[in-house]
Design a protein around this motif. Structure first.
Motif, PDB file in Angstrom:
ATOM      1  N   ALA A  19       0.840  -1.208   0.000  1.00 46.88           N
ATOM      2  CA  ALA A  19       0.000   0.000   0.000  1.00 46.88           C
ATOM      3  C   ALA A  19       0.872   1.254   0.000  1.00 46.88           C
ATOM      4  O   ALA A  19       0.591   2.212  -0.723  1.00 46.88           O
ATOM      5  N   LEU A  20       1.939   1.232   0.790  1.00 49.21           N
ATOM      6  CA  LEU A  20       2.827   2.396   0.861  1.00 49.21           C
ATOM      7  C   LEU A  20       3.475   2.654  -0.500  1.00 49.21           C
ATOM      8  O   LEU A  20       3.535   3.795  -0.958  1.00 49.21           O
ATOM      9  N   LEU A  21       3.932   1.593  -1.147  1.00 46.46           N
ATOM     10  CA  LEU A  21       4.563   1.737  -2.452  1.00 46.46           C
ATOM     11  C   LEU A  21       3.566   2.254  -3.482  1.00 46.46           C
ATOM     12  O   LEU A  21       3.873   3.146  -4.282  1.00 46.46           O
ATOM     13  N   ALA A  22       2.347   1.732  -3.452  1.00 50.10           N
ATOM     14  CA  ALA A  22       1.300   2.198  -4.370  1.00 50.10           C
ATOM     15  C   ALA A  22       1.002   3.677  -4.124  1.00 50.10           C
ATOM     16  O   ALA A  22       0.795   4.443  -5.079  1.00 50.10           O
ATOM     17  N   ASN A  23       0.996   4.088  -2.865  1.00 51.62           N
ATOM     18  CA  ASN A  23       0.721   5.487  -2.529  1.00 51.62           C
ATOM     19  C   ASN A  23       1.820   6.402  -3.053  1.00 51.62           C
ATOM     20  O   ASN A  23       1.545   7.485  -3.570  1.00 51.62           O
ATOM     21  N   ILE A  24       3.072   5.986  -2.906  1.00 43.75           N
ATOM     22  CA  ILE A  24       4.191   6.775  -3.424  1.00 43.75           C
ATOM     23  C   ILE A  24       4.069   6.909  -4.937  1.00 43.75           C
ATOM     24  O   ILE A  24       4.161   8.003  -5.492  1.00 43.75           O
ATOM     25  N   ASN A  25       3.840   5.784  -5.603  1.00 42.06           N
ATOM     26  CA  ASN A  25       3.738   5.796  -7.063  1.00 42.06           C
ATOM     27  C   ASN A  25       2.591   6.679  -7.541  1.00 42.06           C
ATOM     28  O   ASN A  25       2.735   7.446  -8.491  1.00 42.06           O
ATOM     29  N   TYR A  26       1.441   6.584  -6.867  1.00 42.61           N
ATOM     30  CA  TYR A  26       0.297   7.398  -7.266  1.00 42.61           C
ATOM     31  C   TYR A  26       0.572   8.883  -7.015  1.00 42.61           C
ATOM     32  O   TYR A  26       0.429   9.713  -7.915  1.00 42.61           O
ATOM     33  N   ALA A  27       0.968   9.211  -5.797  1.00 39.82           N
ATOM     34  CA  ALA A  27       1.187  10.620  -5.448  1.00 39.82           C
ATOM     35  C   ALA A  27       2.236  11.241  -6.362  1.00 39.82           C
ATOM     36  O   ALA A  27       2.060  12.350  -6.867  1.00 39.82           O
ATOM     37  N   CYS A  28       3.320  10.510  -6.593  1.00 40.13           N
ATOM     38  CA  CYS A  28       4.423  11.061  -7.387  1.00 40.13           C
ATOM     39  C   CYS A  28       4.122  11.082  -8.883  1.00 40.13           C
ATOM     40  O   CYS A  28       4.852  11.713  -9.645  1.00 40.13           O
ATOM     41  N   SER A  29       3.038  10.421  -9.302  1.00 37.83           N
ATOM     42  CA  SER A  29       2.608  10.542 -10.701  1.00 37.83           C
ATOM     43  C   SER A  29       1.792  11.819 -10.883  1.00 37.83           C
ATOM     44  O   SER A  29       1.581  12.278 -11.995  1.00 37.83           O
ATOM     45  N   GLN A  30       1.354  12.398  -9.766  1.00 44.46           N
ATOM     46  CA  GLN A  30       0.502  13.591  -9.787  1.00 44.46           C
ATOM     47  C   GLN A  30       1.245  14.878  -9.418  1.00 44.46           C
ATOM     48  O   GLN A  30       0.849  15.959  -9.819  1.00 44.46           O
ATOM     49  N   TYR A  60      -1.587  15.754  -0.776  1.00 41.80           N
ATOM     50  CA  TYR A  60      -2.660  16.321   0.043  1.00 41.80           C
ATOM     51  C   TYR A  60      -2.609  17.850   0.037  1.00 41.80           C
ATOM     52  O   TYR A  60      -3.626  18.516  -0.149  1.00 41.80           O
ATOM     53  N   GLN A  61      -1.423  18.416   0.224  1.00 39.72           N
ATOM     54  CA  GLN A  61      -1.279  19.874   0.234  1.00 39.72           C
ATOM     55  C   GLN A  61      -1.592  20.451  -1.150  1.00 39.72           C
ATOM     56  O   GLN A  61      -2.315  21.443  -1.272  1.00 39.72           O
ATOM     57  N   ALA A  62      -1.057  19.835  -2.199  1.00 35.26           N
ATOM     58  CA  ALA A  62      -1.223  20.351  -3.562  1.00 35.26           C
ATOM     59  C   ALA A  62      -2.670  20.302  -4.019  1.00 35.26           C
ATOM     60  O   ALA A  62      -3.115  21.151  -4.800  1.00 35.26           O
ATOM     61  N   LYS A  63      -3.420  19.317  -3.535  1.00 38.35           N
ATOM     62  CA  LYS A  63      -4.801  19.134  -3.989  1.00 38.35           C
ATOM     63  C   LYS A  63      -5.816  19.895  -3.134  1.00 38.35           C
ATOM     64  O   LYS A  63      -7.007  19.801  -3.367  1.00 38.35           O
ATOM     65  N   GLY A  64      -5.355  20.625  -2.132  1.00 40.51           N
ATOM     66  CA  GLY A  64      -6.274  21.482  -1.383  1.00 40.51           C
ATOM     67  C   GLY A  64      -6.593  21.074   0.037  1.00 40.51           C
ATOM     68  O   GLY A  64      -7.509  21.621   0.645  1.00 40.51           O
ATOM     69  N   ARG A  65      -5.882  20.081   0.576  1.00 41.98           N
ATOM     70  CA  ARG A  65      -6.077  19.660   1.974  1.00 41.98           C
ATOM     71  C   ARG A  65      -7.509  19.247   2.292  1.00 41.98           C
ATOM     72  O   ARG A  65      -8.035  19.556   3.357  1.00 41.98           O
ATOM     73  N   ASN A  66      -8.140  18.544   1.384  1.00 41.85           N
ATOM     74  CA  ASN A  66      -9.468  17.978   1.665  1.00 41.85           C
ATOM     75  C   ASN A  66      -9.265  16.590   2.245  1.00 41.85           C
ATOM     76  O   ASN A  66      -8.313  15.907   1.885  1.00 41.85           O
ATOM     77  N   ARG A  67     -10.170  16.159   3.132  1.00 45.17           N
ATOM     78  CA  ARG A  67      -9.947  14.852   3.759  1.00 45.17           C
ATOM     79  C   ARG A  67      -9.876  13.742   2.728  1.00 45.17           C
ATOM     80  O   ARG A  67      -9.143  12.771   2.901  1.00 45.17           O
ATOM     81  N   TRP A  68     -10.605  13.890   1.598  1.00 48.43           N
ATOM     82  CA  TRP A  68     -10.560  12.840   0.566  1.00 48.43           C
ATOM     83  C   TRP A  68      -9.230  12.824  -0.194  1.00 48.43           C
ATOM     84  O   TRP A  68      -8.925  11.854  -0.878  1.00 48.43           O
ATOM     85  N   ASN A  69      -8.427  13.869  -0.051  1.00 53.01           N
ATOM     86  CA  ASN A  69      -7.089  13.871  -0.655  1.00 53.01           C
ATOM     87  C   ASN A  69      -6.072  13.180   0.255  1.00 53.01           C
ATOM     88  O   ASN A  69      -4.895  13.090  -0.080  1.00 53.01           O
ATOM     89  N   CYS A  70      -6.531  12.730   1.406  1.00 58.17           N
ATOM     90  CA  CYS A  70      -5.655  12.003   2.339  1.00 58.17           C
ATOM     91  C   CYS A  70      -6.352  10.716   2.769  1.00 58.17           C
ATOM     92  O   CYS A  70      -6.493  10.433   3.949  1.00 58.17           O
ATOM     93  N   ASP A  71      -6.809   9.968   1.799  1.00 58.27           N
ATOM     94  CA  ASP A  71      -7.437   8.685   2.119  1.00 58.27           C
ATOM     95  C   ASP A  71      -6.526   7.539   1.708  1.00 58.27           C
ATOM     96  O   ASP A  71      -6.178   6.688   2.508  1.00 58.27           O
ATOM     97  N   PHE A  72      -6.098   7.571   0.450  1.00 59.37           N
ATOM     98  CA  PHE A  72      -5.189   6.538  -0.057  1.00 59.37           C
ATOM     99  C   PHE A  72      -5.655   5.148   0.363  1.00 59.37           C
ATOM    100  O   PHE A  72      -4.933   4.389   1.002  1.00 59.37           O
TER     101      PHE A  72
END
Length: 93
Positions: A19-30, A60-72
């Motif tokens: 999950a951590l690796l998937a989160n890094i890959n997703y976040a860093c693609s954005q 999370y910061q770049a997308k506006g600090r909405n709770r749904w931007n920190c779900d992963f």
């Protein structure tokens, strides 16, 4: 923002490595994750938990600090204590 407090997004300690690796890959693609590269202040400690927390917070910061931007997929937490350490500053936009 939670009650006017500053907030950051970090990886849940119970998250598995996949999950951590998937989160890094997703976040860093954005967003730009250059801060995690060797030679940059947030490279160490060089582990998935640290790198995932930093990349997830950048997203999370770049997308506006909405709770749904920190779900992963329920592998993240919103915290009100600044997780920055040493020369590694967790961004707060």
């Amino acid at each position: 923002m939670v009650n006017g407090q500053k907030t950051w997004c970090v990886a849940k300690p119970s998250s598995d490595q996949a999950a951590l690796l998937a989160n890094i890959n997703y976040a860093c693609s954005q967003i730009d994750c250059r801060i995690l590269q060797k030679g940059y202040p947030c490279f160490y400690p060089d582990n998935l938990m640290n790198h995932a927390s930093i990349s997830m917070n950048l997203y999370y910061q770049a997308k506006g600090r909405n709770r749904w931007n920190c779900d992963f997929r329920n592998s993240a937490l919103i915290v009100t204590t600044d997780p920055s350490y040493s020369k590694c500053v967790y961004s707060y936009l």
